[in-house]
Design a protein around this motif. Sequence first.
Motif, PDB file in Angstrom:
ATOM      1  N   CYS A   1      -3.131   9.844  -7.281  1.00  0.00           N
ATOM      2  CA  CYS A   1      -2.553   9.400  -8.769  1.00  0.00           C
ATOM      3  C   CYS A   1      -3.267   9.956  -9.864  1.00  0.00           C
ATOM      4  CB  CYS A   1      -2.581   7.797  -8.653  1.00  0.00           C
ATOM      5  SG  CYS A   1      -4.282   7.205  -8.257  1.00  0.00           S
TER       6      CYS A   1
ATOM      7  N   LEU B   1       0.020   2.082 -10.703  1.00  0.00           N
ATOM      8  CA  LEU B   1       1.292   2.787 -10.695  1.00  0.00           C
ATOM      9  C   LEU B   1       1.056   4.164 -10.822  1.00  0.00           C
ATOM     10  CD1 LEU B   1       3.704   0.319 -12.568  1.00  0.00           C
ATOM     11  CD2 LEU B   1       2.822   0.396 -10.002  1.00  0.00           C
ATOM     12  N   GLY B   2       1.691   5.240 -10.940  1.00  0.00           N
ATOM     13  CA  GLY B   2       1.557   6.732 -11.324  1.00  0.00           C
ATOM     14  C   GLY B   2       0.809   6.907 -12.251  1.00  0.00           C
TER      15      GLY B   2
ATOM     16  N   PRO C   1       6.056   2.386   4.789  1.00  0.00           N
ATOM     17  CA  PRO C   1       6.638   2.827   6.276  1.00  0.00           C
ATOM     18  C   PRO C   1       6.239   4.151   6.474  1.00  0.00           C
ATOM     19  CG  PRO C   1       8.229   1.690   4.472  1.00  0.00           C
ATOM     20  CD  PRO C   1       6.695   1.935   3.884  1.00  0.00           C
TER      21      PRO C   1
ATOM     22  N   VAL D   1       1.095  -1.161  -0.134  1.00  0.00           N
ATOM     23  CA  VAL D   1       0.007   0.225  -0.050  1.00  0.00           C
ATOM     24  C   VAL D   1       0.870   1.223  -0.061  1.00  0.00           C
ATOM     25  CG1 VAL D   1      -1.672   1.202   1.292  1.00  0.00           C
ATOM     26  CG2 VAL D   1      -1.658  -1.461   1.369  1.00  0.00           C
TER      27      VAL D   1
ATOM     28  N   PHE E   1      -0.110  -4.384  -5.833  1.00  0.00           N
ATOM     29  CA  PHE E   1       0.655  -3.232  -5.305  1.00  0.00           C
ATOM     30  C   PHE E   1       0.156  -1.907  -5.882  1.00  0.00           C
ATOM     31  CE2 PHE E   1       4.171  -0.305  -6.930  1.00  0.00           C
ATOM     32  CZ  PHE E   1       4.926  -0.319  -5.437  1.00  0.00           C
ATOM     33  N   THR E   2       0.148  -0.875  -5.296  1.00  0.00           N
ATOM     34  CA  THR E   2       0.030   0.545  -5.549  1.00  0.00           C
ATOM     35  C   THR E   2       1.225   1.549  -5.319  1.00  0.00           C
ATOM     36  OG1 THR E   2      -2.380   0.301  -5.595  1.00  0.00           O
ATOM     37  CG2 THR E   2      -1.470   2.553  -5.521  1.00  0.00           C
ATOM     38  N   GLY E   3       1.790   2.130  -6.140  1.00  0.00           N
ATOM     39  CA  GLY E   3       2.889   2.822  -5.734  1.00  0.00           C
ATOM     40  C   GLY E   3       3.513   3.473  -6.922  1.00  0.00           C
ATOM     41  N   SER E   4       4.655   3.984  -6.887  1.00  0.00           N
ATOM     42  CA  SER E   4       5.333   4.609  -8.192  1.00  0.00           C
ATOM     43  C   SER E   4       5.813   3.850  -9.310  1.00  0.00           C
ATOM     44  CB  SER E   4       6.735   5.306  -7.573  1.00  0.00           C
ATOM     45  OG  SER E   4       7.398   4.415  -7.143  1.00  0.00           O
TER      46      SER E   4
ATOM     47  N   GLU F   1       5.477  13.287 -13.205  1.00  0.00           N
ATOM     48  CA  GLU F   1       4.270  13.334 -12.222  1.00  0.00           C
ATOM     49  C   GLU F   1       4.981  14.305 -11.076  1.00  0.00           C
ATOM     50  OE1 GLU F   1       3.457   9.881  -9.975  1.00  0.00           O
ATOM     51  OE2 GLU F   1       1.175  10.255  -9.865  1.00  0.00           O
TER      52      GLU F   1
ATOM     53  N   THR G   1       8.889   1.786  -8.349  1.00  0.00           N
ATOM     54  CA  THR G   1       9.052   0.717  -7.507  1.00  0.00           C
ATOM     55  C   THR G   1       8.135  -0.547  -8.248  1.00  0.00           C
ATOM     56  OG1 THR G   1       8.951   2.271  -5.551  1.00  0.00           O
ATOM     57  CG2 THR G   1       8.393   0.049  -5.157  1.00  0.00           C
TER      58      THR G   1
ATOM     59  N   TRP H   1       1.343   5.698   0.525  1.00  0.00           N
ATOM     60  CA  TRP H   1       1.096   6.313   1.640  1.00  0.00           C
ATOM     61  C   TRP H   1      -0.180   7.308   1.596  1.00  0.00           C
ATOM     62  CZ3 TRP H   1       1.694  11.115  -0.331  1.00  0.00           C
ATOM     63  CH2 TRP H   1       2.815  11.466  -1.185  1.00  0.00           C
TER      64      TRP H   1
ATOM     65  N   LYS I   1       0.676  -4.706   3.723  1.00  0.00           N
ATOM     66  CA  LYS I   1       1.832  -4.281   4.277  1.00  0.00           C
ATOM     67  C   LYS I   1       1.420  -2.769   3.755  1.00  0.00           C
ATOM     68  CE  LYS I   1       5.697  -2.707   2.206  1.00  0.00           C
ATOM     69  NZ  LYS I   1       5.723  -1.398   2.858  1.00  0.00           N
TER      70      LYS I   1
HETATM   71  P1  NAD Z   1       6.260   3.954  -3.396  1.00  0.00           P
HETATM   72  O1  NAD Z   1       6.267   3.303  -4.580  1.00  0.00           O
HETATM   73  O2  NAD Z   1       7.581   4.392  -3.018  1.00  0.00           O
HETATM   74  O3  NAD Z   1       6.133   2.924  -2.426  1.00  0.00           O
HETATM   75  C1  NAD Z   1       4.615   2.017  -2.624  1.00  0.00           C
HETATM   76  C2  NAD Z   1       4.765   1.082  -1.526  1.00  0.00           C
HETATM   77  O4  NAD Z   1       5.862   0.017  -2.225  1.00  0.00           O
HETATM   78  C3  NAD Z   1       5.111   1.080  -0.272  1.00  0.00           C
HETATM   79  O5  NAD Z   1       4.366   0.364   0.631  1.00  0.00           O
HETATM   80  C4  NAD Z   1       6.541   0.864   0.006  1.00  0.00           C
HETATM   81  O6  NAD Z   1       7.148   0.320   1.153  1.00  0.00           O
HETATM   82  C5  NAD Z   1       6.532  -0.336  -0.942  1.00  0.00           C
HETATM   83  N1  NAD Z   1       7.920  -0.562  -1.283  1.00  0.00           N
HETATM   84  C6  NAD Z   1       9.039   0.444  -1.760  1.00  0.00           C
HETATM   85  N2  NAD Z   1       9.946  -0.413  -2.647  1.00  0.00           N
HETATM   86  C7  NAD Z   1       9.583  -1.578  -2.735  1.00  0.00           C
HETATM   87  C8  NAD Z   1      10.105  -2.892  -3.207  1.00  0.00           C
HETATM   88  N3  NAD Z   1      11.597  -2.671  -3.617  1.00  0.00           N
HETATM   89  N4  NAD Z   1       9.499  -3.876  -3.306  1.00  0.00           N
HETATM   90  C9  NAD Z   1       8.432  -4.068  -2.815  1.00  0.00           C
HETATM   91  N5  NAD Z   1       7.676  -2.856  -2.097  1.00  0.00           N
HETATM   92  C10 NAD Z   1       8.263  -1.798  -2.089  1.00  0.00           C
HETATM   93  O7  NAD Z   1       5.212   4.807  -3.928  1.00  0.00           O
HETATM   94  P2  NAD Z   1       4.531   5.927  -2.922  1.00  0.00           P
HETATM   95  O8  NAD Z   1       5.551   6.878  -2.722  1.00  0.00           O
HETATM   96  O9  NAD Z   1       4.013   5.283  -1.488  1.00  0.00           O
HETATM   97  O10 NAD Z   1       3.181   6.528  -3.555  1.00  0.00           O
HETATM   98  C11 NAD Z   1       3.185   7.516  -4.586  1.00  0.00           C
HETATM   99  C12 NAD Z   1       3.140   7.098  -5.752  1.00  0.00           C
HETATM  100  O11 NAD Z   1       2.154   6.017  -6.099  1.00  0.00           O
HETATM  101  C13 NAD Z   1       2.822   7.767  -7.066  1.00  0.00           C
HETATM  102  O12 NAD Z   1       3.663   7.576  -8.130  1.00  0.00           O
HETATM  103  C14 NAD Z   1       1.329   7.811  -7.240  1.00  0.00           C
HETATM  104  O13 NAD Z   1       0.848   8.238  -8.680  1.00  0.00           O
HETATM  105  C15 NAD Z   1       1.306   6.238  -7.156  1.00  0.00           C
HETATM  106  N6  NAD Z   1      -0.194   5.961  -6.832  1.00  0.00           N
HETATM  107  C16 NAD Z   1      -0.732   5.156  -7.664  1.00  0.00           C
HETATM  108  C17 NAD Z   1      -2.193   4.668  -7.532  1.00  0.00           C
HETATM  109  C18 NAD Z   1      -2.757   4.173  -8.475  1.00  0.00           C
HETATM  110  O14 NAD Z   1      -4.027   3.504  -8.383  1.00  0.00           O
HETATM  111  N7  NAD Z   1      -2.552   3.908  -9.786  1.00  0.00           N
HETATM  112  C19 NAD Z   1      -2.826   5.290  -6.410  1.00  0.00           C
HETATM  113  C20 NAD Z   1      -1.985   5.698  -5.434  1.00  0.00           C
HETATM  114  C21 NAD Z   1      -0.853   6.240  -5.692  1.00  0.00           C
END
Ligand code: NAD
Length: 487
Positions: free
Chosen positions: A288, A255-256, A184, A155, A230-233, A387, A236, A157, A181
Amino acid sequence: MQKQSNNRLTPCYQTYKGNIINGEFVPTAETRRTIDPATEEPLFAAPLATRDDLDNAVQHARNAFKTWSKSPFAERSKLMLAYADAIEAHREELERLDTIESSKPLLVSKREFDNVLEWLRAFATMELKDDVFDQDDERIIYGTYNPVGVVAAIVPWNWPALLGLGKVGPALMTGNAVIMKPSPYTPYTDLKLGELAMSIYPPGVFQVLSGDDALGPWITEHPGIDVVTFTGSVRTGKLVAASCAKTLKKCILELGGNDALIVCQDVDIAKCLPKIATLSFINAGQICMLAKRLYVHEAIYDQFKEALVQFTKEHVKNGGGLEPGVMVGPVQNKMQYELLKGVYQDVKDSGYQVALGGSIPNSNKGYFAEPTIVDNPPDTARIVVEEPFGPIIPLQKWSSDEEVVERANSLRLGLGASVWAKDLVRAERMGRQLTAGSVWINSHFDVAPNIPFGGTKESGIGREWGLEGFKEFTDRTSLWVWKKIFD
Ligand code: NAD
């Protein structure tokens, strides 16, 4: 281990007794604290999971899966509704916690919890039923949807509750065991959501592990985990995909985005502007699917720009998340703040005009940035192609439909996009040419629990929500049933 099983939150939301493993609090030898983005003061002590904690949780999840995967839909539905009720009973405390840790304005946290309840209650009604591919007198061929096993939900932040439970809900409803998870940067709300689930779900079915940067990679490479959602950048996400490939586990990646919002010349500016401005700046741009590139037809560009500046000055209030009326809180963390400072600096160094704002305060505590509108930068500008995840948007001119659609589609990202116009035929024609997982006409950022959501290109793989999203947590089997044995 200390056994706790009531559906009350620990009275004080500052207290975290441990990770949630097999229906119990499991304390960790070391703890960690995150930083309040509005004050830069440390927050509460949260558990710091070790690799052994993960192994332990995976083993319990695998055991729990044996029974949970056979539970009937009615049972899963009943528990999901009970869970939603438990969250609702504690929502005020949870919303406040969400605001404190993620820095989002309290009004936005309330919206997040409105969504959480709506989503969970909708998930409770959504059932994947077998397909019948073919049938005749002799045989019937079904397509069944079987739970995969252990799902890890990683998840970000910015929306810890909705994006966390938006994964957990469908995974549980399809009969999987889940380990969530949190980021952090925002462990607290998700740990409390896990705590509330302890008295509702059988041990091992829904666990929460909070740790540091090591935990994510341990999860993605773990052979006992079957699916990673996974949701994040984007950066990652690529690491997650590469790591999952080693055990060929399935990954769903959200992702982003760097969404284009296209305004045609026939719009009523006064009517659409409040929504467009809000969907550009809310939560300091840290969502996002906000409008991150605004393309305004040249015939109304100056008029639109003036109205946008005026509205932003009057309504887009910057401040701590708990202050009333705030739309733009601080940026959530130092790492993100440093990235954002680079974007603001690039606007200055490149000599782009700003219609509003443009600076980052020097001395104040907290990760604040001024809401900023960059006036017609080139397509190659960093503020256009990256972004920013902050309260800064580029406003650009366009003249022909083909040209603007091409510019909107020019990036490797494709999460959302929108067209605003009175002429719906034209808007829909343009909308159908946009490459994004969600496209809206005269709106942006609409989501719903029964509608699939996700990205194209580097914005992601797979879909969340809707029955389409449920299917991601299942294995498909073609089940051939012959009605008698033929020679
Ligand atoms: P991030 O990628 O830094 O972290 C996301 C999650 O991944 C966190 O829980 C982190 O601890 C974990 N992580 C980090 N490194 C990892 C690895 N090597 N292996 C596995 N897990 C790992 O993203 P963020 O900064 O928390 O969130 C912001 C980004 O998320 C922005 O780019 C945003 O656009 C994107 N986002 C996308 C959506 C969507 O639905 N598409 C929604 C919200 C945010």
